[in-house]
Write an enzyme that holds these catalytic residues in place. Structure first.
Site, PDB file in Angstrom:
ATOM      1  N   ASP A 143       0.837  -1.185   0.000  1.00 26.93           N
ATOM      2  CA  ASP A 143       0.000   0.000   0.000  1.00 26.93           C
ATOM      3  C   ASP A 143       0.873   1.236   0.000  1.00 26.93           C
ATOM      4  OD1 ASP A 143      -2.933  -0.761   0.368  1.00 26.93           O
ATOM      5  OD2 ASP A 143      -2.771   1.371   0.886  1.00 26.93           O
ATOM      6  N   ASP A 200       2.909   9.567 -10.936  1.00 25.81           N
ATOM      7  CA  ASP A 200       4.209   9.617 -11.629  1.00 25.81           C
ATOM      8  C   ASP A 200       4.419  10.892 -12.456  1.00 25.81           C
ATOM      9  OD1 ASP A 200       5.210   7.299 -10.593  1.00 25.81           O
ATOM     10  OD2 ASP A 200       4.814   6.044 -12.342  1.00 25.81           O
TER      11      ASP A 200
END
Ligand code: IMP
Length: 214
Positions: free
Chosen positions: A68, A155
């Site tokens: 996670d 990202d």
């Protein structure tokens, strides 16, 4: 050896496969959708997902991996943190950029400090009633604009801090032996991302403790 990686995110599977391949470990995607508990920390979330998934493993002696992660932005008091998934689905990376629009400076070091953030990952490996937990952190900063590329999630807007010769992250503004030269994760290759990645660091620490599972 096969590890079932419980995630619906094929980007994460690609990264884990890439990492474990050099140790001769196969990673298979385990597509079980656990209920995400409302919790303050990643470890509680990951352990809850492991507990929910155990009864659904193909074989009771299989290895299960749950990981996670979250993006924690300093100036937003750690937001989105454990709510990263939800925030990505609702605000998207452009929403985060909007929230941080006023945080800028002409001085690159001050700018970096205003936009400081880190990715954190907690990985839990389960086998035969035993679990090992590890954590990985990737310090960095939030870009002013999103890049287009191959990455996933945040990202396009996350720029990792430079690394020294040992692969350790350096303070913002320090030029390191390894650098993306201000390029976010979204603009570099998967191989390159592995040097900095929170997930890679969490998995590395997990592997170094693998003998504890017997
Ligand atoms: P998860 O709940 O661990 O899957 O991650 C929470 C959110 O953070 C998801 O929206 C992911 O897309 C995002 N996230 C996790 N790791 C990364 C990463 O390495 N790069 C970009 N976004 C990530």
């Amino acid at each position: 050896m096969t590890i079932w990686f419980m995630t619906t995110n094929s980007g994460k599977v690609a990264e884990a496969r890439h990492y474990f391949a050099e140790y001769g470990v196969t990673v298979e995607q385990f597509e079980f959708e656990a209920v995400e508990p409302q919790a303050e920390d990643l470890e509680t979330v990951a352990l809850s997902k492991v507990e929910q998934a155990i009864p659904h493993l193909p074989n009771s002696d299989d290895m299960l991996l749950v990981e996670d992660a979250g993006l924690f932005v300093d100036s937003l008091n750690g937001f989105p943190g454990v709510y990263s998934s939800y925030v990505l689905n609702t605000l998207d990376v452009h929403g985060i950029l909007k929230l941080m629009n006023h945080l800028k400076s002409d001085d690159p070091i001050q700018d970096g400090n205003l936009r400081k953030a880190e990715f954190r990952a907690v990985a839990v490996l389960y086998k035969d009633g035993q679990t090992i937990v590890s954590e990985g952190v990737c310090p960095g900063r939030i870009a002013h604009e999103a890049v287009t590329g191959d990455g996933f999630g945040f990202d396009p807007i996350f720029i990792p801090a430079d690394l020294d010769e040992d692969g350790d992250s350096l303070p913002i503004g320090t030029i390191g032996a390894k650098s993306t030269h201000g390029m976010p994760f979204g603009g570099i290759t998967l191989e390159e991302k592995q040097h900095y990645s929170h997930r890679h660091r969490a998995l590395e620490s997990l592997l170094s403790n693998l003998d504890r599972l017997g």
